[in-house]
Design a protein around this motif. Structure first.
Motif, PDB file in Angstrom:
ATOM      1  N   GLU A  38       0.875  -1.224  -0.052  1.00 48.86           N
ATOM      2  CA  GLU A  38       0.054   0.238   0.034  1.00 48.86           C
ATOM      3  C   GLU A  38       0.891   1.224  -0.112  1.00 48.86           C
ATOM      4  O   GLU A  38       1.672   1.391   0.875  1.00 48.86           O
ATOM      5  N   ASN A  39       0.759   1.875  -1.031  1.00 45.68           N
ATOM      6  CA  ASN A  39       1.480   3.364  -0.857  1.00 45.68           C
ATOM      7  C   ASN A  39       0.593   4.293  -1.818  1.00 45.68           C
ATOM      8  O   ASN A  39       0.151   4.014  -2.976  1.00 45.68           O
ATOM      9  N   TRP A  40       0.090   5.378  -1.215  1.00 43.45           N
ATOM     10  CA  TRP A  40      -0.812   6.395  -1.996  1.00 43.45           C
ATOM     11  C   TRP A  40       0.035   7.210  -2.860  1.00 43.45           C
ATOM     12  O   TRP A  40      -0.670   7.889  -3.746  1.00 43.45           O
ATOM     13  N   ALA A  41       1.412   7.291  -2.999  1.00 47.51           N
ATOM     14  CA  ALA A  41       2.093   8.000  -3.739  1.00 47.51           C
ATOM     15  C   ALA A  41       2.878   7.109  -4.859  1.00 47.51           C
ATOM     16  O   ALA A  41       2.214   6.211  -5.345  1.00 47.51           O
ATOM     17  N   ASP A  42       4.092   7.592  -5.124  1.00 42.00           N
ATOM     18  CA  ASP A  42       4.891   6.917  -6.171  1.00 42.00           C
ATOM     19  C   ASP A  42       5.434   5.687  -5.588  1.00 42.00           C
ATOM     20  O   ASP A  42       6.496   5.749  -4.868  1.00 42.00           O
ATOM     21  N   ALA A  43       5.265   4.417  -5.821  1.00 41.15           N
ATOM     22  CA  ALA A  43       5.690   3.211  -5.571  1.00 41.15           C
ATOM     23  C   ALA A  43       6.607   2.430  -6.471  1.00 41.15           C
ATOM     24  O   ALA A  43       7.128   1.456  -6.345  1.00 41.15           O
ATOM     25  N   SER A  44       6.814   3.421  -7.374  1.00 43.52           N
ATOM     26  CA  SER A  44       7.962   2.561  -8.444  1.00 43.52           C
ATOM     27  C   SER A  44       9.042   2.081  -8.086  1.00 43.52           C
ATOM     28  O   SER A  44       9.688   1.053  -8.601  1.00 43.52           O
ATOM     29  N   SER A  45       9.623   2.685  -6.989  1.00 43.53           N
ATOM     30  CA  SER A  45      10.872   2.019  -6.655  1.00 43.53           C
ATOM     31  C   SER A  45      10.673   0.660  -5.990  1.00 43.53           C
ATOM     32  O   SER A  45      11.714  -0.106  -5.580  1.00 43.53           O
ATOM     33  N   TYR A  46       9.397   0.460  -5.569  1.00 48.55           N
ATOM     34  CA  TYR A  46       9.125  -1.191  -5.061  1.00 48.55           C
ATOM     35  C   TYR A  46       8.844  -2.016  -5.959  1.00 48.55           C
ATOM     36  O   TYR A  46       8.536  -3.209  -5.779  1.00 48.55           O
ATOM     37  N   LEU A  47       8.701  -1.514  -7.390  1.00 47.33           N
ATOM     38  CA  LEU A  47       8.036  -2.249  -8.443  1.00 47.33           C
ATOM     39  C   LEU A  47       8.992  -2.400  -9.395  1.00 47.33           C
ATOM     40  O   LEU A  47       8.696  -2.366 -10.756  1.00 47.33           O
ATOM     41  N   GLN A  48      10.368  -2.722  -9.279  1.00 49.71           N
ATOM     42  CA  GLN A  48      11.333  -3.300 -10.234  1.00 49.71           C
ATOM     43  C   GLN A  48      11.572  -4.511 -10.331  1.00 49.71           C
ATOM     44  O   GLN A  48      12.631  -4.894 -11.117  1.00 49.71           O
ATOM     45  N   GLY A  49      10.791  -5.227  -9.943  1.00 50.50           N
ATOM     46  CA  GLY A  49      10.834  -6.682  -9.865  1.00 50.50           C
ATOM     47  C   GLY A  49      11.722  -7.485  -8.729  1.00 50.50           C
ATOM     48  O   GLY A  49      11.739  -8.679  -8.666  1.00 50.50           O
ATOM     49  N   ASP A  50      12.007  -6.760  -7.753  1.00 51.64           N
ATOM     50  CA  ASP A  50      12.731  -7.367  -6.597  1.00 51.64           C
ATOM     51  C   ASP A  50      12.173  -7.078  -5.149  1.00 51.64           C
ATOM     52  O   ASP A  50      12.778  -7.670  -4.128  1.00 51.64           O
ATOM     53  N   GLN A  51      11.173  -6.484  -5.386  1.00 54.67           N
ATOM     54  CA  GLN A  51      10.254  -6.331  -3.859  1.00 54.67           C
ATOM     55  C   GLN A  51       8.755  -6.583  -4.193  1.00 54.67           C
ATOM     56  O   GLN A  51       8.474  -7.917  -4.239  1.00 54.67           O
ATOM     57  N   TRP A  52       7.875  -5.793  -4.430  1.00 57.77           N
ATOM     58  CA  TRP A  52       6.449  -6.006  -4.504  1.00 57.77           C
ATOM     59  C   TRP A  52       6.139  -6.480  -6.070  1.00 57.77           C
ATOM     60  O   TRP A  52       6.923  -6.126  -6.911  1.00 57.77           O
ATOM     61  N   ASP A  53       5.098  -7.144  -6.104  1.00 59.58           N
ATOM     62  CA  ASP A  53       4.481  -7.551  -7.534  1.00 59.58           C
ATOM     63  C   ASP A  53       3.735  -6.393  -7.892  1.00 59.58           C
ATOM     64  O   ASP A  53       3.647  -6.171  -8.854  1.00 59.58           O
ATOM     65  N   GLY A  54       3.020  -5.712  -6.968  1.00 58.10           N
ATOM     66  CA  GLY A  54       2.064  -4.739  -7.438  1.00 58.10           C
ATOM     67  C   GLY A  54       1.699  -3.841  -5.988  1.00 58.10           C
ATOM     68  O   GLY A  54       2.143  -4.192  -5.070  1.00 58.10           O
ATOM     69  N   THR A  55       1.081  -2.658  -6.518  1.00 56.10           N
ATOM     70  CA  THR A  55       0.787  -1.848  -5.361  1.00 56.10           C
ATOM     71  C   THR A  55      -0.760  -1.458  -5.484  1.00 56.10           C
ATOM     72  O   THR A  55      -1.385  -1.570  -6.671  1.00 56.10           O
TER      73      THR A  55
END
Length: 238
Positions: A38-55
């Protein structure tokens, strides 16, 4: 919320390192597990393939679509955005820019794993904002949520036009109404039709390409397509 607020203190922020380790451990147990943050703003740093699958895709779905309806963005409101004032609607150009910028910020492989939503336990139900609600524009927002790359997510009660108060976090979480006599058939028919559409065009909507076909001050036209099929949706502000 920003995940960095909850992992670490002050200068010692370890959020990315921890999520990398969490992902590694979870995927070892179940490679098919889905990690959504869950991230209300820019979650792109978590979505580079090494952390979250989605936000929970506030930035690339909920916030721009609510702005298209003419609701003040929650980041520009007091009180956590639970009583947003009406404002000038996004133009079609502005909606296109908001959607494109979020999709461009993450790898294409991640597009189809985003958790697209309009409402949530922390967000007032858009259809109950009587200051801005117009059925034709609202239904266009719901359709676009279903067509955007990613997975549409229904907050309980939205599929029946659940009535209720507006203006606090508690108001976002009022109970489901099981008395069918209170259900709004417009909502039920819309969501049922979109569920059927997702099944009928499952391959196209799972991995197909996307394109913003046309925009102007009051119009937004969006397409999903592959080598065999295409779906086209347009929304016009009234």
């Amino acid at each position: 919320m920003s995940p960095t607020k909850w992992v670490g203190r002050g200068k010692d922020q370890l959020c990315h390192e921890i999520w990398q380790e969490v992902r590694s451990a979870v995927k070892q147990e179940n490679p098919e597990a889905y990690l959504v943050g869950e991230n209300w703003a820019d979650a792109s740093s978590y979505l580079q393939g090494d952390q979250w699958d989605g936000t929970m895709n506030y930035l690339g779905c909920s916030r721009p679509l609510r702005s298209w309806m003419g609701e003040t963005d929650r980041f520009l409101c007091s009180g956590w955005g639970h009583s947003p004032e009406p404002t000038t609607c996004y133009t079609g150009f502005e909606l296109a820019q908001a959607l494109q910028s979020q999709l461009a910020s993450i790898p294409a492989q991640m597009w189809y794993q985003q958790f697209n939503l309009l409402d949530s336990h922390d967000t007032p139900r858009l259809h109950n904002n009587t200051d801005i609600f117009e059925w034709d524009v609202y239904s266009g927002c719901v359709i676009l949520m279903y067509l955007l790359p990613g997975m549409p997510n229904i907050y309980y009660g939205d599929e029946i036009g659940l009535a209720g108060p507006y203006g606090s976090v508690e108001a976002s979480r009022y109970p489901m109404q099981w008395n069918k006599a209170t259900w709004d058939e417009r909502f039920l028919s819309l969501y049922a039709w979109l569920g059927t559409l997702r099944k009928e065009y499952a391959d196209l909507l799972s991995t197909g390409s996307w394109k913003i076909v046309y925009t102007d001050e009051e119009t937004f036209c969006f397409a999903r397509y592959n080598g065999k099929q295409a779906l086209l949706e347009y929304s016009i502000e009234q």
